[in-house]
Design an enzyme around this catalytic site. Structure first.
Site, PDB file in Angstrom:
ATOM      1  CB  CYS A 133      -0.975  -0.049   1.166  1.00 29.05           C
ATOM      2  SG  CYS A 133      -2.396   1.037   0.984  1.00 29.05           S
ATOM      3  CG  HIS A 134      -0.198   4.908   1.638  1.00 31.83           C
ATOM      4  ND1 HIS A 134      -1.434   4.336   1.812  1.00 31.83           N
ATOM      5  CD2 HIS A 134      -0.401   6.064   0.946  1.00 31.83           C
ATOM      6  CE1 HIS A 134      -2.354   5.126   1.258  1.00 31.83           C
ATOM      7  NE2 HIS A 134      -1.754   6.169   0.716  1.00 31.83           N
ATOM      8  CD  GLU A 164      -3.310   8.900  -1.044  1.00 26.49           C
ATOM      9  OE1 GLU A 164      -4.245   8.808  -0.200  1.00 26.49           O
ATOM     10  OE2 GLU A 164      -2.219   8.314  -0.919  1.00 26.49           O
TER      11      GLU A 164
END
Length: 229
Positions: A133-134, A164
């Site tokens: 993910c991030h 996002e």
């Protein structure tokens, strides 16, 4: 096998006044895959102690069987309460490292010198590394021994610009994972928003979003088994 799971210590979502942290599914799903594989699990974070949970990840629509299992597991919660300080761990003590995401890592793990050093040493030592993910944003400052960007020329994925935007946080986050990795020379690929997608390049495993956390963990288990056979 010994796995180090690196969590964020950052709990503020920019200037919004809202809380952030790690995304629960991205910890819970891998945690139980590792546990069921018989692995010894250590949780670490930059500040140590209780790692902050992104409250949004615990909303009913994002809860899963694994997140409910984690919350009802006293041993798991005790580990989360007492993460070790990241600057106190040595990569030599672990067979592999896993980074869950959530928005928190964009503020601390992406800039944290202990995290950057850990990533560089794990990769240089030929051990598998997985990030979802991030969390792949934490690769932004990591370099190879020759000083080139670690992700340059590597196939990776991570939370996408469109994901996002769907979260409404494009102007809130300090950088966009997709844009940053591409700017560093990575070969970035993706699938449809919020669908599972995992990319493996050598011993680097990256997952696009929360739904990719379990597949990324399964891939990491397979890779680690091969490298330690």
């Amino acid at each position: 096998m010994k796995v180090l799971i690196v969590l964020t210590s950052h709990d503020r979502l920019g200037d919004t006044g809202r809380k952030t942290g790690f995304w629960l599914e991205e910890l819970a799903a891998p945690y139980y895959h590792f546990k069921e594989a018989g692995w010894e699990i250590t949780l670490a974070s930059p500040a140590g102690g209780r790692a902050p949970l992104d409250p949004k990840s615990n909303e009913e629509r994002f809860r899963t069987g694994q997140t409910r299992r984690f919350e009802a597991d006293p041993e798991a919660e005790a580990r989360l309460d007492s993460t070790v300080r990241l600057d106190s761990v040595s990569p030599d003590d672990y067979d592999t490292v896993f980074y869950p995401g959530g928005h928190g890592p964009l503020w601390d793990l992406a800039e944290d010198t202990a995290s950057i050093r850990l990533i560089e040493r794990i990769v240089a030592s030929g051990k598998p590394l997985a990030m979802v993910c991030h969390a792949p944003g934490a690769l932004r400052h990591a370099v190879n021994p020759d000083g080139t960007a670690l992700v340059a020329g590597r196939r990776v994925t991570g939370f996408t610009d469109s994901e996002e935007e769907a979260m409404g946080l494009t102007e809130v986050v300090p950088f966009l994972v997709e844009d940053e990795l591409i700017a560093k020379g990575a070969d970035f690929s993706k699938t449809a928003d919020f669908e599972p997608y995992v990319v493996t390049d050598g011993l680097l495993v990256t997952g696009q979003n929360p739904a990719s956390s379990a597949p990324a963990a399964i891939e990491l288990i397979a890779l680690t088994s091969k490298t330690t056979a």
